[in-house]
Scaffold this motif. Structure first.
Motif, PDB file in Angstrom:
ATOM      1  N   GLY A 316       0.786  -1.222   0.000  1.00 42.88           N
ATOM      2  CA  GLY A 316       0.000   0.000   0.000  1.00 42.88           C
ATOM      3  C   GLY A 316       0.816   1.268   0.000  1.00 42.88           C
ATOM      4  O   GLY A 316       0.508   2.233  -0.706  1.00 42.88           O
ATOM      5  N   GLU A 317       1.889   1.279   0.776  1.00 44.62           N
ATOM      6  CA  GLU A 317       2.711   2.482   0.881  1.00 44.62           C
ATOM      7  C   GLU A 317       3.372   2.814  -0.453  1.00 44.62           C
ATOM      8  O   GLU A 317       3.517   3.987  -0.822  1.00 44.62           O
ATOM      9  N   ARG A 320       0.960   4.651  -2.602  1.00 48.72           N
ATOM     10  CA  ARG A 320       0.774   6.013  -2.117  1.00 48.72           C
ATOM     11  C   ARG A 320       1.929   6.904  -2.575  1.00 48.72           C
ATOM     12  O   ARG A 320       1.723   8.059  -2.972  1.00 48.72           O
ATOM     13  N   GLY A 343      -2.455  -4.292   1.098  1.00 53.56           N
ATOM     14  CA  GLY A 343      -2.351  -3.089   1.915  1.00 53.56           C
ATOM     15  C   GLY A 343      -2.761  -1.819   1.212  1.00 53.56           C
ATOM     16  O   GLY A 343      -2.398  -0.722   1.645  1.00 53.56           O
ATOM     17  N   ARG A 345      -5.162   1.032   0.483  1.00 53.47           N
ATOM     18  CA  ARG A 345      -6.351   1.682   1.042  1.00 53.47           C
ATOM     19  C   ARG A 345      -7.233   2.229  -0.074  1.00 53.47           C
ATOM     20  O   ARG A 345      -6.766   2.561  -1.159  1.00 53.47           O
ATOM     21  N   CYS A 523      -0.233   8.583   5.590  1.00 55.57           N
ATOM     22  CA  CYS A 523       0.702   7.452   5.639  1.00 55.57           C
ATOM     23  C   CYS A 523      -0.032   6.149   5.930  1.00 55.57           C
ATOM     24  O   CYS A 523      -0.984   6.132   6.718  1.00 55.57           O
ATOM     25  N   GLU A 524       0.423   5.075   5.302  1.00 52.05           N
ATOM     26  CA  GLU A 524      -0.107   3.747   5.598  1.00 52.05           C
ATOM     27  C   GLU A 524       0.494   3.254   6.911  1.00 52.05           C
ATOM     28  O   GLU A 524       1.606   3.626   7.285  1.00 52.05           O
ATOM     29  N   GLY A 525      -0.235   2.371   7.589  1.00 55.49           N
ATOM     30  CA  GLY A 525       0.282   1.760   8.800  1.00 55.49           C
ATOM     31  C   GLY A 525       0.340   2.762   9.948  1.00 55.49           C
ATOM     32  O   GLY A 525      -0.400   3.743   9.996  1.00 55.49           O
TER      33      GLY A 525
END
Length: 623
Positions: A316-317, A320, A343, A345, A523-525
């Motif tokens: 996911g990151e 992004r 991951g 979003r 930010c992811e996580g």
């Protein structure tokens, strides 16, 4: 007999009508059924291969491609192109060299301590040709964690890169004492007493070693150890059997990966996504893999155009980061048709499609050590998959109520767990059966037992505890919500808070420390934060703490924020409380305690000002 045929025919027609009516009344019925058929075929193919005599492993599948397409590129790394035949010959030479120099025999574990380089692939295949499991060490582990990782997998040798010289030399005396041999996979060695193995490999025979060297390998044999962080604070060696290896490698095929595809991955090969799904998927179908040493947002799309990439891997990151790059006129000028990862979003998913075009996204969910997972085969934005009514018959799972404060499942008066309702967040648990076995971790049966949840739906049953909170909506789509326990995810890595706490506890002015993850806009996580109680009479030294964390922790594990407290809150059983700390975060307008921010430019932890907080909140300051 004359009446039997009409009765049977009527029954068949009735059944067909029932299926049609059901299909019209139940949403996604046909998609569920078609995906179940695809998964069933894939599973049967893997099991049939390994049930053959002799078993057909992923190595054998690769060698079949060598015969069919010897000159097709298998691996592209920077300016280097390696065909299937090239990798076959290099892995043969490595197998002979490792057998003769290390005296390797079937079943002996060898650890690799390498970044993303071509050596990773041919070393993996070389060890497979000898029947030796490979332990995939995380390049960021150091010191005690590194030694523990080797002990857990009972590795008797380490093949390392000179790039990791400092980490190797730090533990070298301990490894020598324990009888662990260390070699560099390079032409020359920067460390006295450590041999460079590449010259020996280059002069070894190019013919394949005899098949009897790996005789006895079955679907249940251990093929790999891949490490995952947990609440123990030290790496856990997840056992990957030959069957699981083949099943995970077939994920790409299930999602539509073809032999003419070019797969682009910048994910680390010490993780299951990069190694098993990425490289493993190419070995399975005979596709080409473009491997990058590290992810670069600015070079991502130029690389995709340069190498004619058709499939990308992501976390996911990563997606992004791509969406945060400046827009360009050629954003949609690429040949990528499919993205495979986890991951992602919903908001990033939508922005990625809007900006970069109609790429088919296959989001999946799964743990390295887990016994089942999900694949989003419908393209539902934000979901990790569906509660497929057909697949659930063979891989039963439940979302159960979970008390975040007590960090344990909620149970009813009978002592059984309580399934959640649609829209309610719950802990994912997957039943341990013959079809969905849990092989656990090497080196410590207690760690394996801690991941097993018993008496879930009936007394005596056993489920794999994923440690993740998910939610199922009214249409049976499943969404990832958060992680439970002491582990959080940042920069695509799992951070074990107890490991960071133990490390920070060595700082001269710290008496107690409580590490947790906090949400950061954009930010992811979750980002690492530490609540600290200072020793009596001591003062906080931001310069010293920065230098200490830089030397002892991986970059992703070093806390970005520090909160100084007079006392740390604990429960009646002396467990540290994190819930309120997580909720309060790092807003100096809400937190009365002193707050510090890890400033890379000043190489220090500096007071967190309202201006700095606002810059982070408004995503003007990237972490």
């Amino acid at each position: 007999m004359s009446m039997a045929l009409p009765v049977a025919l009527l029954a068949s027609v009735a059944l067909l009508l029932l299926l049609v009516v059901t299909a019209w009344s139940v949403p996604f019925f046909w998609q569920d059924l078609m995906f179940f058929t695809t998964m069933t075929r894939s599973s049967l193919r893997c099991r049939r291969r390994l049930a053959a005599r002799p078993p057909v492993t992923l190595l054998d599948v690769f060698r079949r491609h060598v015969r069919l397409r010897p000159q097709q590129p298998l691996l592209i790394f920077q300016e280097q192109i390696y065909t299937f035949e090239d990798i076959e010959r290099r892995s043969n030479r490595a197998a002979w060299a490792l057998r003769r120099r290390l005296g390797l025999r079937r079943g002996r574990t060898v650890a690799v301590f390498l970044p993303n380089v071509p050596e990773y692939l041919w070393t993996w295949l070389a060890l497979a040709k000898l029947g030796c499991p490979m332990a995939c060490l995380n390049c960021n582990v150091r010191g005690r964690a590194l030694r523990h990782a080797l002990e857990a997998a009972e590795a008797t040798a380490v093949l390392a890169s000179p790039e990791l010289r400092e980490a190797v030399e730090e533990v070298l005396p301990h490894l020598r004492r324990d009888g662990v041999e260390v070699f560099y996979l390079s032409a020359a060695s920067p460390t006295a007493g450590v041999e460079a193995l590449l010259p020996t490999i280059e002069v070894a025979p190019a013919e394949p070693p005899p098949a009897e060297l790996r005789a006895g390998v079955t679907g249940d044999s251990r093929a790999l150890y891949i490490y995952t962080s947990g609440t123990t604070g030290l790496p856990k060696a997840a056992v990957i059997t030959e069957l699981k290896l083949m099943m995970v490698a077939s994920l790409g095929r299930v999602c539509g990966l073809r032999p003419d595809d070019v797969v682009y991955t910048a994910l680390p090969l010490y993780h299951s996504a990069g190694l098993l799904v990425g490289l493993g998927g190419c070995l399975d179908v005979g596709a080409t893999c473009v491997l990058r040493s590290k992810f670069s947002a600015s070079q991502f799309w130029p690389d995709c155009r340069r190498y004619n990439v058709s499939v990308i891997q992501y976390v996911g990151e990563l997606m992004r980061y791509l969406c945060n790059t400046p827009q360009r006129a050629d954003d949609r000028e690429h040949g990528v048709r499919m993205a495979l990862g986890n991951g992602l979003r919903a908001e990033v998913w939508k922005e990625f499609l809007r900006r970069f075009g109609p790429v088919t996204i296959w989001e999946f969910y799964g743990a390295t050590e887990g016994n089942a997972g999900f694949i989003n085969y419908t393209g539902k934005v934000g979901a990790v998959g569906r509660a497929n009514r057909f697949i659930k018959l063979f891989a039963p799972f439940e979302l159960i109520r979970y008390d975040v404060e007590e960090e344990q499942p909620v149970r009813d008066g009978r002592g059984l767990c309580i399934p959640t309702k649609p829209g309610e967040t719950g802990l994912l648990v997957i039943k341990i059966t013959k079809n969905t076995p849990f092989h656990g971790y090497a080196g410590d049966s207690q760690k394996t037992e801690k991941k097993i949840l018993r008496d879930v739906l009936v007394k005596g049953d056993a489920f794999f505890n994923s440690g993740d909170l998910l939610m199922m909506d009214s249409e049976k789509f499943i969404y990832f919500q958060d992680r439970v326990g002491d582990t959080f995810r940042w920069k695509g890595e799992n951070v074990a808070t107890t490991e960071v706490e133990a490390t920070l506890g060595l700082v001269s002015f710290i008496q107690e420390v409580n590490v947790y993850g906090v949400a950061v806009p954009g930010c992811e996580g979750r980002c690492g934060m530490a609540a600290v109680r200072l020793k009596d009479g001591a003062t906080f030294d931001g310069d010293e703490l920065y230098a200490f964390t830089e030397d002892t922790l991986p970059p992703y594990a070093a806390p970005r924020f520090v909160r100084i407290q007079a006392a740390l809150e604990t429960t009646g059983t002396f467990k540290q409380c994190k819930t309120n700390l997580v909720k309060e975060g790092f807003d100096p307008g809400l937190v009365r305690d002193r707050l510090f921010f890890r400033d890379a430019a000043r190489r220090s932890y500096v007071p967190l000002s309202a201006a700095t907080f606002a810059a982070i909140r408004d995503m003007r300051l990237a972490l």
